[in-house]
Design an enzyme around this catalytic site. Structure first.
Site, mmCIF file in Angstrom:
data_model
loop_
_atom_site.group_PDB
_atom_site.id
_atom_site.type_symbol
_atom_site.label_atom_id
_atom_site.label_comp_id
_atom_site.label_asym_id
_atom_site.label_seq_id
_atom_site.Cartn_x
_atom_site.Cartn_y
_atom_site.Cartn_z
ATOM 1 C CG ASP A 106 6.383 -4.757 -5.953
ATOM 2 O OD1 ASP A 106 6.169 -3.493 -6.267
ATOM 3 O OD2 ASP A 106 5.756 -5.594 -6.305
ATOM 4 C CG HIS A 145 4.840 -0.903 -8.164
ATOM 5 N ND1 HIS A 145 5.882 -1.861 -8.365
ATOM 6 C CD2 HIS A 145 4.743 -0.091 -9.337
ATOM 7 C CE1 HIS A 145 6.306 -1.867 -9.893
ATOM 8 N NE2 HIS A 145 5.672 -0.575 -10.156
ATOM 9 C CB SER A 186 9.219 -11.221 -3.247
ATOM 10 O OG SER A 186 9.719 -10.527 -2.138
#
Ligand code: B1M
Length: 209
Positions: free
Chosen positions: A98, A100, A155
């Site tokens: 990820d 972000h 995750s």
């Protein structure tokens, strides 16, 4: 157009150079920092919806994110408190897979301002890297994990499991991010969930005090 609406519009348009000045003008005009932040978050929601609708693509999302990050820089001193006591160290990161980081950075800023020393591992952080950081950092009282994609919820689950199974102790684990819920946090064994950066700071404080 009210200044705060201009901030939102220019975040949506990804105007990196214009946004910081507009944020400052909104502050000077008496807008509350929290309201300006919310306007930028609303702008990012519009960007996300346009992306979902196929009207814009990843580069436009990225530019809007950069514009928001520039605006947050100006807001930072107005959002953060001045905690004088240390509540220990908080290790924070966005989980593996990820990329972000705007929400994570806001959470980091607010938890830091609540009185924690922050160690920010960045984005795309494997569970093992959280473990290394916990081992290497003195006085860890909190580990904060962010996930923004439904596809990185597994995750996050793995990260919490690896941390909990590591046998390391003396700290709590808090999780959050747009697709995360209290129910999911309970399911994966996190100690706490927070919906936004302000709630994360309040929850963090109450957990370690
Ligand atoms: Co992405 N993206 N993105 N993106 N992106 C979303 C999340 C999405 C909802 C857009 C959409 O389709 N509507 C969607 C996810 C859909 C889903 O999972 N169901 C999406 C997608 C699909 C993708 C890609 C897969 C696109 C692609 O490549 N096809 C890709 C994935 C890349 C990857 O990570 N592997 C991708 C890429 C990107 C960019 C890199 C272009 C860019 C990020 C740049 C950056 O962060 N530096 C980006 C952006 C900007 C967005 C949107 C538009 C905005 C995110 C944001 O910064 N919001 C987003 C749409 C949206 O969120 N409305 C979207 C503002 C921020 C303040 O909010 O991060 O939610 P947020 O943080 C909040 C809370 O969630 C909470 O507090 C914060 C505020 O107070 N919070 C916590 C966050 N972490 C917390 C931790 C806590 C507690 C609270 O405790 C530890």
């Amino acid at each position: 157009m009210a200044k705060i609406d201009e901030v939102k519009a220019q975040v949506e348009a990804g105007k990196t150079k214009l946004v910081p000045g507009l944020v400052q003008e909104a502050l000077d005009g008496g807008s509350a920092a929290g309201d300006i932040l919310q306007a930028m978050i609303d702008g990012m929601k519009v960007v996300g919806d346009r992306f979902s609708a196929g009207e814009i693509f990843v580069p436009e999302m990225l530019i809007a994110a950069k514009a928001m990050a520039k605006g947050v820089e100006v807001l930072k001193p107005h959002l953060a408190g001045d905690a004088s006591t240390s509540l220990g160290t908080c290790i924070i990161g966005t989980v593996e897979g990820d990329l972000h980081d705007i929400g994570k950075n806001l959470v980091s800023m607010m938890i830091g301002s609540a009185g924690f020393d922050m160690v920010d591992l960045g984005v795309d952080v494997p569970a093992e890297k959280f473990i290394e950081a916990i081992k290497e950092t003195p006085n860890v009282s909190l580990v904060a994990c962010s996930a923004l994609l439904t596809t990185t919820m597994p995750s996050l689950k793995n990260t919490v499991k690896v941390i909990k199974d590591s046998g390391l102790s003396g700290f709590k684990v808090i999780v959050g991010g747009a697709p995360i819920t209290q129910e999911f946090a309970n399911e994966i064994g996190a100690d706490a969930y927070a919906a936004d950066a302000g709630a994360a700071a309040e929850t963090a404080k109450s957990m370690v005090k």
